[in-house]
Design a protein around this motif. Structure first.
Motif, PDB file in Angstrom:
ATOM      1  N   UNK A 115       0.844  -1.193   0.000  1.00 34.13           N
ATOM      2  CA  UNK A 115       0.000   0.000   0.000  1.00 34.13           C
ATOM      3  C   UNK A 115       0.883   1.247   0.000  1.00 34.13           C
ATOM      4  N   UNK A 116       0.268   2.402  -0.267  1.00 37.77           N
ATOM      5  CA  UNK A 116       1.025   3.653  -0.298  1.00 37.77           C
ATOM      6  C   UNK A 116       1.608   3.979   1.073  1.00 37.77           C
ATOM      7  N   UNK A 117       0.815   3.728   2.140  1.00 42.14           N
ATOM      8  CA  UNK A 117       1.309   4.016   3.485  1.00 42.14           C
ATOM      9  C   UNK A 117       2.499   3.132   3.836  1.00 42.14           C
ATOM     10  N   UNK A 118       2.458   1.869   3.431  1.00 43.99           N
ATOM     11  CA  UNK A 118       3.561   0.960   3.705  1.00 43.99           C
ATOM     12  C   UNK A 118       4.797   1.348   2.905  1.00 43.99           C
ATOM     13  N   UNK A 119       4.607   1.750   1.649  1.00 49.20           N
ATOM     14  CA  UNK A 119       5.735   2.213   0.846  1.00 49.20           C
ATOM     15  C   UNK A 119       6.369   3.455   1.458  1.00 49.20           C
ATOM     16  N   UNK A 120       5.523   4.370   1.925  1.00 49.38           N
ATOM     17  CA  UNK A 120       6.024   5.598   2.526  1.00 49.38           C
ATOM     18  C   UNK A 120       6.798   5.297   3.808  1.00 49.38           C
ATOM     19  N   UNK A 121       6.289   4.386   4.622  1.00 48.62           N
ATOM     20  CA  UNK A 121       6.973   4.016   5.859  1.00 48.62           C
ATOM     21  C   UNK A 121       8.329   3.384   5.557  1.00 48.62           C
ATOM     22  N   UNK A 122       8.392   2.463   4.609  1.00 48.41           N
ATOM     23  CA  UNK A 122       9.652   1.784   4.292  1.00 48.41           C
ATOM     24  C   UNK A 122      10.666   2.764   3.721  1.00 48.41           C
ATOM     25  N   UNK A 123      10.196   3.666   2.848  1.00 52.12           N
ATOM     26  CA  UNK A 123      11.112   4.641   2.260  1.00 52.12           C
ATOM     27  C   UNK A 123      11.667   5.578   3.328  1.00 52.12           C
ATOM     28  N   UNK A 124      10.817   6.073   4.231  1.00 51.42           N
ATOM     29  CA  UNK A 124      11.301   6.987   5.273  1.00 51.42           C
ATOM     30  C   UNK A 124      12.202   6.259   6.276  1.00 51.42           C
ATOM     31  N   UNK A 125      11.874   4.998   6.584  1.00 48.99           N
ATOM     32  CA  UNK A 125      12.710   4.222   7.498  1.00 48.99           C
ATOM     33  C   UNK A 125      14.089   3.984   6.888  1.00 48.99           C
ATOM     34  N   UNK A 126      14.134   3.604   5.617  1.00 46.68           N
ATOM     35  CA  UNK A 126      15.418   3.363   4.961  1.00 46.68           C
ATOM     36  C   UNK A 126      16.246   4.644   4.891  1.00 46.68           C
ATOM     37  N   UNK A 151      17.555   5.432   8.379  1.00 45.79           N
ATOM     38  CA  UNK A 151      18.531   4.432   8.805  1.00 45.79           C
ATOM     39  C   UNK A 151      19.871   4.651   8.118  1.00 45.79           C
ATOM     40  N   UNK A 152      19.833   4.981   6.824  1.00 45.83           N
ATOM     41  CA  UNK A 152      21.083   5.224   6.098  1.00 45.83           C
ATOM     42  C   UNK A 152      21.768   6.479   6.628  1.00 45.83           C
ATOM     43  N   UNK A 153      20.998   7.534   6.906  1.00 42.65           N
ATOM     44  CA  UNK A 153      21.586   8.769   7.396  1.00 42.65           C
ATOM     45  C   UNK A 153      22.003   8.680   8.855  1.00 42.65           C
ATOM     46  N   UNK A 154      21.580   7.644   9.562  1.00 41.32           N
ATOM     47  CA  UNK A 154      21.944   7.485  10.964  1.00 41.32           C
ATOM     48  C   UNK A 154      23.433   7.204  11.126  1.00 41.32           C
ATOM     49  N   UNK A 155      24.008   6.527  10.155  1.00 39.08           N
ATOM     50  CA  UNK A 155      25.386   6.076  10.280  1.00 39.08           C
ATOM     51  C   UNK A 155      26.352   6.885   9.421  1.00 39.08           C
ATOM     52  N   UNK A 156      26.113   8.173   9.291  1.00 38.32           N
ATOM     53  CA  UNK A 156      27.070   9.003   8.572  1.00 38.32           C
ATOM     54  C   UNK A 156      28.340   9.130   9.400  1.00 38.32           C
ATOM     55  N   UNK A 157      29.445   9.138   8.703  1.00 37.13           N
ATOM     56  CA  UNK A 157      30.730   9.210   9.388  1.00 37.13           C
ATOM     57  C   UNK A 157      30.973  10.621   9.907  1.00 37.13           C
ATOM     58  N   UNK A 158      31.688  10.693  10.993  1.00 33.72           N
ATOM     59  CA  UNK A 158      32.083  11.988  11.534  1.00 33.72           C
ATOM     60  C   UNK A 158      33.151  12.594  10.627  1.00 33.72           C
TER      61      UNK A 158
END
Length: 137
Positions: free
Chosen positions: A88-99, A102-109
């Motif tokens: 569904x659109x809501x599930x796609x939106x949740x997965x895209x925002x989570x990904x 999550x990717x931006x969480x581990x940016x290097x200092x």
């Protein structure tokens, strides 16, 4: 270290689970009367010594004393593959925002620049505090 080992172990375990859930095999059993003579999983069962006698007996009585039982254990034929478009659109939106988060969480200092990293201090010939007898009390 232990996290990598656990990750690899669980990955291998799940791969084996998928493999064994899709494999089918047969179990063959040979009975002579009511007695189980041989069981085989991947090869054919060995016939008992009564097989030659049974052929002669079958001509007379039309009744067989030996029987073979074949049990077929079938694996899963199809695996379910889901695509991103099936959600569904809501599930796609949740997965895209989570990904994205999550990717931006581990940016290097940013790499710290230490200007005096390669500077070596001068060699001390004598201890100046002891030489002048100046102590902080």
């Amino acid at each position: 270290m232990i996290k990598k080992l656990l990750h690899k172990g669980f990955s291998a375990l799940l791969a084996l689970l998928v493999l064994f859930s899709t494999v089918s095999f047969t179990i063959e059993k040979h009975f002579c009367g009511d007695v189980l003579v041989d069981v085989s999983v991947f090869t054919e069962v060995d016939k008992c010594a009564m097989e030659a006698y049974e052929i002669a007996l079958e001509k007379i009585t039309k009744k067989k004393c030996c029987k073979d039982v074949v049990d077929v254990i079938e694996g899963q034929d199809e695996l379910k593959f889901s695509s991103f478009e099936d959600l569904d659109f809501e599930q796609q939106q949740f997965i895209a925002s989570f990904a994205y988060t999550y990717i931006n969480l581990f940016k290097a200092l940013p790499k710290l620049i230490i200007p005096h990293k390669d500077y070596s201090p001068p060699n001390l010939v004598t201890d100046i505090h002891v030489l002048d007898q100046v102590f902080i009390i």
